[in-house]
Enzyme design. Structure first.
Site, PDB file in Angstrom:
ATOM      1  N   ASP A 169       0.885  -1.211  -0.031  1.00  0.00           N
ATOM      2  CA  ASP A 169       0.017  -0.108  -0.030  1.00  0.00           C
ATOM      3  C   ASP A 169       0.630   1.232   0.151  1.00  0.00           C
ATOM      4  O   ASP A 169       1.807   1.548   0.983  1.00  0.00           O
ATOM      5  CB  ASP A 169      -0.773   0.109   1.351  1.00  0.00           C
ATOM      6  CG  ASP A 169      -1.990   1.047   1.237  1.00  0.00           C
ATOM      7  OD1 ASP A 169      -2.783   1.085   0.400  1.00  0.00           O
ATOM      8  OD2 ASP A 169      -1.551   1.994   2.069  1.00  0.00           O
TER       9      ASP A 169
ATOM     10  N   TYR B  31       3.240  10.007   0.339  1.00  0.00           N
ATOM     11  CA  TYR B  31       4.342   9.283   0.897  1.00  0.00           C
ATOM     12  C   TYR B  31       5.528   9.478   0.352  1.00  0.00           C
ATOM     13  O   TYR B  31       6.693   9.326   1.198  1.00  0.00           O
ATOM     14  CB  TYR B  31       4.002   7.591   1.072  1.00  0.00           C
ATOM     15  CG  TYR B  31       2.746   7.286   1.547  1.00  0.00           C
ATOM     16  CD1 TYR B  31       1.917   8.066   2.122  1.00  0.00           C
ATOM     17  CD2 TYR B  31       2.393   6.041   1.476  1.00  0.00           C
ATOM     18  CE1 TYR B  31       0.610   7.745   2.875  1.00  0.00           C
ATOM     19  CE2 TYR B  31       1.003   5.657   1.824  1.00  0.00           C
ATOM     20  CZ  TYR B  31       0.020   6.498   2.710  1.00  0.00           C
ATOM     21  OH  TYR B  31      -1.147   6.161   3.089  1.00  0.00           O
TER      22      TYR B  31
ATOM     23  N   LYS C 269      -2.271   6.117  -4.540  1.00  0.00           N
ATOM     24  CA  LYS C 269      -3.386   7.341  -4.089  1.00  0.00           C
ATOM     25  C   LYS C 269      -2.963   8.470  -4.702  1.00  0.00           C
ATOM     26  O   LYS C 269      -2.050   8.986  -4.743  1.00  0.00           O
ATOM     27  CB  LYS C 269      -3.676   7.394  -2.646  1.00  0.00           C
ATOM     28  CG  LYS C 269      -3.894   5.886  -2.144  1.00  0.00           C
ATOM     29  CD  LYS C 269      -4.121   6.265  -0.447  1.00  0.00           C
ATOM     30  CE  LYS C 269      -3.965   4.451   0.443  1.00  0.00           C
ATOM     31  NZ  LYS C 269      -2.367   4.214   0.385  1.00  0.00           N
TER      32      LYS C 269
ATOM     33  N   HIS D 228      -7.286   9.828  -2.864  1.00  0.00           N
ATOM     34  CA  HIS D 228      -6.696   9.735  -1.431  1.00  0.00           C
ATOM     35  C   HIS D 228      -7.664  10.369  -0.127  1.00  0.00           C
ATOM     36  O   HIS D 228      -7.880   9.956   0.953  1.00  0.00           O
ATOM     37  CB  HIS D 228      -5.329  10.381  -1.225  1.00  0.00           C
ATOM     38  CG  HIS D 228      -4.714   9.749   0.104  1.00  0.00           C
ATOM     39  ND1 HIS D 228      -3.337  10.011   0.026  1.00  0.00           N
ATOM     40  CD2 HIS D 228      -4.946   9.176   1.229  1.00  0.00           C
ATOM     41  CE1 HIS D 228      -2.776   9.172   1.052  1.00  0.00           C
ATOM     42  NE2 HIS D 228      -3.729   8.701   1.916  1.00  0.00           N
TER      43      HIS D 228
END
Length: 273
Positions: free
Chosen positions: A19, A24, A49, A82
């Protein structure tokens, strides 16, 4: 390099879902970890996302390509919106609804072009999902990834998703803050009690001779949820995987679900219109 090593170790241990998210900033490390593991790309399920700053039709398409480039792949297994909001500080701005609908059209196009095998959303409430379905989307979201744990089991949201064939993925399943307290749309997220320290959770863990995180993960699995526990050390990665060889009783499940307080550890999307 933590992400690179964690991905490689997890895949070697048998994990097959990674994931990720554009926000990130670890796509390069994930790609390197997959390569290091020796597991073929075709055997790995990669989720990413769309950042809220990239909401909108054209910007979502461009952002998707950047994700592919960063992960060094030519397709994704799952791509999610997201967050239901866009880059504006007013949670009640009409720009949010406009942007997320435009983003969804972009995801539908990517799905039609077979650049992604499944599409979905993250942090969507029942209201956000109803809006999307009523807008006449051609593809119902395959997944809704949300914060869900014993303090926030979200039964109404789970029931809605089940009715409409939307799989639910739980994050923060082990009930603890994953970032320092912060401010979003004017609402400060304070440090909160960890679910792994709750007496009821610890009692069930002791009865099964398991750790509290394992009990929390097993609870979610028995609710029919997909879980994506965050871990970077080999010990925790291995521990999180050892949850398929025992069963919680109906009484234990009810006891844990009764811990519901509506507590959010992460962002609360309720105010986003």
């Amino acid at each position: 390099q933590k992400a690179r090593k964690a991905v490689a170790w997890a895949l070697r241990c048998g994990y097959r879902l990674i994931d990720s998210a554009a926000s990130y900033g670890n796509e390069k490390e994930i790609a390197e970890g997959i390569q290091d593991s020796g597991v073929p790309r075709s055997e790995v399920f990669i989720t990413s996302k769309l950042k809220y700053q990239d909401q909108g039709y054209d910007s979502a398409l461009a952002a998707f390509q950047r994700v592919l480039d960063g992960l060094r792949t030519d397709y994704l297994d799952l791509f999610l919106v997201h967050w239901p909001g866009c880059a504006t500080g007013n949670p009640r701005s009409p720009k949010h609804a406009q942007a997320r609908l435009q983003s969804w059209r972009a995801l539908e196009e990517l799905y039609a072009q077979k650049k992604v095998r499944a599409i979905g959303v993250s942090n969507y409430t029942v209201a956000h999902l109803e809006e999307l379905l009523q807008a006449g989307c051609s593809v119902v979201p395959h997944v809704n990834q949300v914060e869900l744990h014993v303090f926030l089991p979200q039964p109404e949201l789970r029931a809605f998703c089940q009715t409409h064939g939307i799989a639910v993925t739980s994050y923060t399943t082990m009930g603890k803050c994953w970032e320092p307290p912060r401010v979003l749309y004017g609402r400060r997220q304070e440090a909160k009690t960890k679910a792994v320290e709750d007496p009821a959770v610890c009692a069930v863990a002791q009865a099964h001779r398991r750790t509290a995180p394992q009990i929390l993960l097993r609870w979610a699995i028995q609710l029919g949820l997909a879980v994506i526990p965050k871990a970077v050390t080999p010990a925790h990665i291995t521990e999180n995987a050892a949850v398929l060889d025992f069963q919680l009783s109906e009484e234990e499940m009810a006891r844990l679900s009764a811990l519901d307080t509506g507590l959010h550890y992460a962002w609360d999307p309720t105010d986003i219109r």
